[in-house]
Design a protein around this motif. Structure first.
Motif, PDB file in Angstrom:
ATOM      1  N   VAL A 100       0.837  -1.205   0.000  1.00  0.00           N
ATOM      2  CA  VAL A 100       0.000   0.000   0.000  1.00  0.00           C
ATOM      3  C   VAL A 100       0.872   1.255   0.000  1.00  0.00           C
ATOM      4  O   VAL A 100       0.632   2.202  -0.768  1.00  0.00           O
ATOM      5  N   PHE A 136       0.221  -1.060  -8.913  1.00  0.00           N
ATOM      6  CA  PHE A 136      -1.033  -1.667  -8.469  1.00  0.00           C
ATOM      7  C   PHE A 136      -1.552  -2.619  -9.535  1.00  0.00           C
ATOM      8  O   PHE A 136      -1.679  -2.265 -10.703  1.00  0.00           O
ATOM      9  N   THR A 160      -4.582  -5.950  -9.916  1.00  0.00           N
ATOM     10  CA  THR A 160      -5.728  -6.596  -9.272  1.00  0.00           C
ATOM     11  C   THR A 160      -5.312  -7.876  -8.573  1.00  0.00           C
ATOM     12  O   THR A 160      -5.797  -8.190  -7.476  1.00  0.00           O
ATOM     13  N   ALA A 208      -3.602  -7.027  -5.348  1.00  0.00           N
ATOM     14  CA  ALA A 208      -4.594  -6.455  -4.430  1.00  0.00           C
ATOM     15  C   ALA A 208      -5.447  -7.555  -3.800  1.00  0.00           C
ATOM     16  O   ALA A 208      -5.716  -7.541  -2.590  1.00  0.00           O
TER      17      ALA A 208
END
Length: 317
Positions: free
Chosen positions: A104, A114, A116, A119
């Protein structure tokens, strides 16, 4: 790897004993002892010619070393303070969130991209930590906040090391790192020690200053820094990640056996879930590093395909 695991576990278990059981509940004073001890030893090793320290300009020191030293002081202070409220086993479970927080922070500082997939991976880790926290019997909000603060400052510190030092091409071994960072870290810790903990220590009738025990803790902390250099130099990042997993499970076991820390099935399930997420994240990072290294190795092979005329234009440009 064995030396690093042993010393890492020794530092944590000794610090827990000093702060929670020996009559010395003063994390800033303990951390000041560590940084003062490391500063003196690093100074002797550098000035004695045993280790060569990297030369740091005044501008680099002010813009790089001081912020990193401040964050390092915060990490140590908050992390040691958490031992006053939480068990070693639960703290190790909370530390599993480190890759998530680093990711983060890295996205915020544009050092991480970033995606998916990553994440979702971090969501799995976070879910596991939440389940482990829910299953903790002795959940103390103050202790959790202190440990979360320690993880946050450490994540920002690691990111700043990457931004401020690596981009400038500055590489330091552990002794050189301590030589530059430990003194300023000591100063940042000495101020709150004088104004916060020293008045309490003077008026504490139950204070027990066990100097040999404090020196043992400081010596373990210094030796741990040296073992990190040995481990990275002799093995690889993957080996260190595997060793870190072994160390975490060992500390949870030692916490239960030596200090009687209760660990519930819900905690083990949550930590196991977070553990799988962290292992997958480490595996993906290692594979990414291998792919980058392979691409870099193939790049020079394309050089002969460039025609001499085009190469001359490129050189002139």
């Amino acid at each position: 790897m064995f030396i690093w695991i042993f010393l890492s576990a020794a530092v944590i278990m000794v610090n827990k004993y000093v702060l929670s059981m020996s009559g010395f509940p003063y994390p800033v004073a303990l951390t000041c002892t560590h940084m003062g001890f490391c500063s003196i030893l690093a100074f002797v090793l550098v000035k004695g010619g045993f280790v060569e320290a990297v030369n740091i300009t005044a501008d680099t020191y002010l813009s790089c070393i001081l912020p990193i030293g401040l964050l390092f002081a915060g990490t140590l202070w908050l992390g040691n303070a958490a031992y006053l409220y939480l068990s070693v086993s639960f703290i190790q479970m909370l530390k599993a969130s480190m890759p998530m927080v680093v990711f983060v922070v890295g996205v915020g500082f544009a050092t991480e991209k970033f995606t998916t997939r990553v994440a979702l991976n971090m969501v799995v880790v976070g879910t596991g930590i939440a389940i482990a926290s829910y299953g903790e019997i002795h959940f103390v909000v103050v202790g959790v906040l202190l440990q979360v603060g320690s993880i946050a400052t450490e994540s920002v510190r690691l990111t700043l090391v990457q931004i401020l030092l690596q981009k400038r091409g500055i590489k330091m071994n552990p002794v050189s790192t301590l030589y530059h960072i430990a003194p300023c870290c000591f100063v940042f810790l000495f101020l709150p020690f004088i104004y916060i903990e020293l008045p309490k220590m003077v008026n504490d009738p139950n204070l027990n200053v066990n100097i040999p025990l404090l020196l043992l803790s400081a010596a373990c902390a210094f030796a741990l820094n040296m073992s990190v250099f040995l481990l990275i130099g002799k093995t690889s990042a993957l080996t260190m990640n595997v060793a870190g997993v072994i160390k975490d499970w060992l500390l949870i076991l030692l916490s239960v056996v030596l200090y009687g820390s209760p660990v519930t099935r819900t905690q083990l399930f949550g930590y196991g879930l977070a553990f799988l997420g962290v292992m997958y994240y480490n595996y993906a990072k290692v594979e990414q590093m291998k792919a980058s290294a392979a691409a870099a190795a193939k790049a020079p092979e394309k050089q002969p395909l460039v025609e001499s005329g085009d190469q001359g234009k490129s050189d002139n440009a």
